[in-house]
Design a protein around this motif. Structure first.
Motif, PDB file in Angstrom:
ATOM      1  N   GLN A 109      49.569  38.560  41.612  1.00 44.57           N
ATOM      2  CA  GLN A 109      50.242  38.980  42.839  1.00 44.57           C
ATOM      3  C   GLN A 109      51.168  39.408  43.644  1.00 44.57           C
ATOM      4  O   GLN A 109      52.314  39.984  43.229  1.00 44.57           O
ATOM      5  N   PHE A 125      50.415  45.997  50.210  1.00 50.24           N
ATOM      6  CA  PHE A 125      49.914  46.160  49.403  1.00 50.24           C
ATOM      7  C   PHE A 125      50.238  46.042  47.715  1.00 50.24           C
ATOM      8  O   PHE A 125      50.646  46.826  47.164  1.00 50.24           O
ATOM      9  N   ALA A 126      49.020  45.401  46.871  1.00 49.09           N
ATOM     10  CA  ALA A 126      49.557  45.169  45.530  1.00 49.09           C
ATOM     11  C   ALA A 126      48.058  44.567  45.098  1.00 49.09           C
ATOM     12  O   ALA A 126      47.709  43.680  44.543  1.00 49.09           O
ATOM     13  N   PRO A 127      47.425  46.405  44.649  1.00 46.54           N
ATOM     14  CA  PRO A 127      46.154  45.692  44.614  1.00 46.54           C
ATOM     15  C   PRO A 127      46.141  45.779  42.821  1.00 46.54           C
ATOM     16  O   PRO A 127      45.278  46.134  41.708  1.00 46.54           O
ATOM     17  N   VAL A 128      46.841  44.654  42.348  1.00 44.74           N
ATOM     18  CA  VAL A 128      46.852  44.055  40.796  1.00 44.74           C
ATOM     19  C   VAL A 128      45.296  43.902  40.290  1.00 44.74           C
ATOM     20  O   VAL A 128      45.337  44.355  38.798  1.00 44.74           O
ATOM     21  N   GLU A 129      44.388  43.507  41.124  1.00 43.45           N
ATOM     22  CA  GLU A 129      42.846  43.960  40.560  1.00 43.45           C
ATOM     23  C   GLU A 129      42.934  44.730  40.048  1.00 43.45           C
ATOM     24  O   GLU A 129      41.867  44.422  39.318  1.00 43.45           O
ATOM     25  N   SER A 130      42.714  45.863  40.693  1.00 38.48           N
ATOM     26  CA  SER A 130      42.098  47.098  40.522  1.00 38.48           C
ATOM     27  C   SER A 130      43.184  48.245  39.613  1.00 38.48           C
ATOM     28  O   SER A 130      42.730  49.229  40.397  1.00 38.48           O
ATOM     29  N   ARG A 161      46.613  36.298  51.186  1.00 43.12           N
ATOM     30  CA  ARG A 161      48.092  37.318  50.556  1.00 43.12           C
ATOM     31  C   ARG A 161      48.611  37.353  51.076  1.00 43.12           C
ATOM     32  O   ARG A 161      50.228  37.024  50.961  1.00 43.12           O
ATOM     33  N   ILE A 194      41.152  44.677  49.551  1.00 45.42           N
ATOM     34  CA  ILE A 194      42.686  44.382  48.880  1.00 45.42           C
ATOM     35  C   ILE A 194      42.818  45.865  48.134  1.00 45.42           C
ATOM     36  O   ILE A 194      44.062  45.786  48.080  1.00 45.42           O
ATOM     37  N   ASP A 195      41.594  46.494  47.632  1.00 46.30           N
ATOM     38  CA  ASP A 195      42.687  47.151  46.873  1.00 46.30           C
ATOM     39  C   ASP A 195      42.511  48.751  47.366  1.00 46.30           C
ATOM     40  O   ASP A 195      42.863  49.412  46.153  1.00 46.30           O
ATOM     41  N   VAL A 196      41.848  48.719  48.591  1.00 42.54           N
ATOM     42  CA  VAL A 196      42.586  50.341  49.418  1.00 42.54           C
ATOM     43  C   VAL A 196      43.329  50.197  49.927  1.00 42.54           C
ATOM     44  O   VAL A 196      43.385  51.037  50.284  1.00 42.54           O
ATOM     45  N   LEU A 197      43.323  49.222  50.547  1.00 37.66           N
ATOM     46  CA  LEU A 197      44.039  48.929  52.494  1.00 37.66           C
ATOM     47  C   LEU A 197      45.173  48.575  51.868  1.00 37.66           C
ATOM     48  O   LEU A 197      45.718  47.273  51.774  1.00 37.66           O
ATOM     49  N   PRO A 198      46.619  48.352  52.662  1.00 35.35           N
ATOM     50  CA  PRO A 198      47.690  47.825  52.445  1.00 35.35           C
ATOM     51  C   PRO A 198      46.758  47.043  54.180  1.00 35.35           C
ATOM     52  O   PRO A 198      46.144  46.802  54.869  1.00 35.35           O
ATOM     53  N   LEU A 199      47.729  45.140  53.627  1.00 34.04           N
ATOM     54  CA  LEU A 199      47.449  44.877  54.398  1.00 34.04           C
ATOM     55  C   LEU A 199      47.502  44.869  55.751  1.00 34.04           C
ATOM     56  O   LEU A 199      46.876  43.836  56.455  1.00 34.04           O
TER      57      LEU A 199
END
Lengths: 307, 213
Positions: free
Chosen positions: A175, A296-301, B26, B174-179
């Motif tokens: 990522q 925001f880097a949802p590389v897994e999804s 991350r 981690i998939d839906v929200l910015p850090l």
């Protein structure tokens, strides 16, 4: 790191059964190690040496001629010459079995290569088993690619990225090597005509899509132009991002290929003749894809997201 | 009722610690990369925070019967956590850039830098969160004969919260929200925990001698 085309399950079963019966006769494990990152195997199999990470073929090399037997997609990196005919300083993030390193160093005497590899055992394997030489022309640093880019003060004419991780549960981009901030770091370390070449795996599974559009979109948020070269024998594609703002048409690329073919540059055979066969526009869906950022880097999804 | 409230706090505390650990990884990767040492550091330092927090929490629990103090600690931890996206970059930048550019970072520092980063960014809030369980056991156990059962409940709730924290952050957040949003959300949850502590007035504990009398 290549990904083969999907085949019907029964062909794989059959192939697996045949392999299981004959594997011991064909293949010999030359080296095995567990590094912090991978289960590493070096296998000699019918005249070919294979580097395997966690059961996935990473590099292939002919034992007779180390410049042969490599995965086809690695030749796509050489298309960087189309945008910069004076490549001399090349940074390669990811060493693996060193296909690109061997090829660039052998073919282009004017090129110096800096390799960065995260796994110290991979460096040993590359030098001991894959004819990778460390020299004044080829320096190797054991470090995370992003950390290296962040700290180096050198500039490069070409930055080449082959850091995809592929295993049985799918492929995955690290990522932190796929975000806008990372590409900004890379751009700042490129010379004026510098080029970034990025190996991605495009997946054509029914209904699912892949990370290539998101990567292309992210590259486009930093670089003015992105070109795609889809490998013909695997699902890999090489995205080439240029600092030059002018978009070259396919006709112009073909023209440049013809010039390079006669320039005496010792590129892989047939490379320039094939230039015209690529649709170099960014992958379908690039405009709608997400720009990956450090935040925001949802590389897994990415598969699910782009549906 | 006290036990239920203590269990909710323990669950939430366990949840928040694991969100910080997972999502924090991350953040560390931006400057330290995602080498094996970075994961090692993050896991190790969070465990250090838990150890110190349990020790300190135990001391606090014996000295005061007022959750208010911990409420104040949680407010501070929440403020710290909400600020992580703002200040973590300067901490990690500092650690990386003190090494000469163009030279390989010595192996020792390749290992220790991420640990120092994790320590400066993630140890403080995790330490305060880890002070909760020993205090909760003390406050919820109004009768000494129930200490065994109640500490079991608190441990269980805390671990369950940690499990939830791992999966929720890894599979969903981690998939839906910015850090930055995840850190701010976590800070808000901690403010909620602080509010509960500030408003909680536990029943005084009956001493063993008193029950014998």
């Amino acid at each position: 790191m290549p990904d083969r085309q999907q085949r019907a399950p029964w062909t794989w079963l059959l192939a697996g059964a045949i392999l299981a019966v004959h594997a011991s006769a064909w293949a010999a494990v030359v080296f095995e190690a567990q590094s912090p990152y991978h289960h590493i195997l070096v296998i000699d199999d019918r005249g070919r040496r294979v580097l395997s990470f966690d059961g996935t073929q990473e590099t292939r090399m002919s034992l007779q001629d180390p410049l042969q037997g490599h995965f086809g997609y690695t030749e796509l990196f050489h298309y960087a010459w189309l945008w910069n005919t004076n490549l001399s300083r090349v940074l390669m993030l990811g060493l693996g079995g060193g296909s690109s390193q061997r090829s660039f160093l052998h073919r282009y005497p004017q090129v110096r290569v800096q390799s960065v590899e995260i796994d110290p055992i991979v460096v040993q394997v590359a030098t001991n088993f894959f004819q990778v030489r460390i020299s004044d022309r080829h320096r190797v640093q054991v470090e995370d690619g992003r950390v290296f880019l962040r700290r180096t003060r050198e500039t490069y004419d070409l930055i080449l990225l082959d850091a995809y991780v592929k295993h049985r549960y799918g492929s995955q981009i690290p990522q932190h090597l796929a975000t806008r901030e990372f590409f900004e770091l890379a751009r700042d370390r490129l010379s004026t005509n510098g080029v970034l070449a990025y190996n991605v795996i495009t997946v054509s599974r029914l209904g699912g899509r892949d990370a290539a559009p998101a990567l292309a979109r992210t590259l486009l948020s930093v670089f003015p132009q992105v070109y795609t070269f889809q490998a013909q024998d695997s699902l890999n594609a090489v995205l080439i991002a240029t600092r030059s703002a002018r978009r070259l048409s396919n006709a112009e690329l073909v023209q440049r290929g013809i010039q390079l073919a006669t320039s005496g540059l010792n590129a892989p055979p047939g490379l320039w003749q094939r230039v015209g066969s690529y649709r170099t526009s960014p992958p379908a869906g690039t405009q709608q894809a997400l720009v990956l950022t450090d935040d925001f880097a949802p590389v897994e999804s990415l598969d699910r997201r782009s549906r | 009722m006290q036990t239920a409230m203590a269990m909710v706090l323990a669950f939430t505390g366990g949840f928040v610690v694991m969100v910080l650990e997972m999502v924090g990884m991350r953040l560390l990767a931006r400057d330290f990369g995602s080498s094996f040492y970075v994961w090692t550091s993050q896991i190790g330092i969070v465990l250090v925070a838990l150890t110190l927090g349990y020790l300190l929490g135990g001391l606090v629990a014996d000295r005061t019967h007022r959750p208010r103090w911990l409420g104040v600690g949680l407010v501070l931890a929440a403020a710290f956590t909400g600020g992580i996206p703002k200040f973590s970059a300067s901490v990690t930048h500092y650690l990386v850039s003190r090494h000469a550019a163009d030279q390989e970072i010595p192996l020792l520092w390749q290992k220790l830098d991420p640990a120092l980063g994790a320590m400066l960014v993630f140890l403080p809030p995790c330490l305060i969160l880890a002070m909760l369980p020993p205090c909760l056991i003390r406050w919820a156990a109004s009768r000494v004969e129930h200490v065994g059962r109640i500490s079991g409940f608190i441990y269980g709730a805390g671990s369950l919260g940690s499990i939830a924290g791992v999966f929720v952050s890894g599979y969903i957040l981690i998939d839906v929200l910015p850090l930055p949003a995840i850190f701010r959300g976590t800070a808000l949850v901690m403010v909620g925990m602080a509010a509960v502590c500030l408003g909680w007035n536990p029943e005084p504990q009956r001493r063993l001698s008193a029950t014998n009398a």
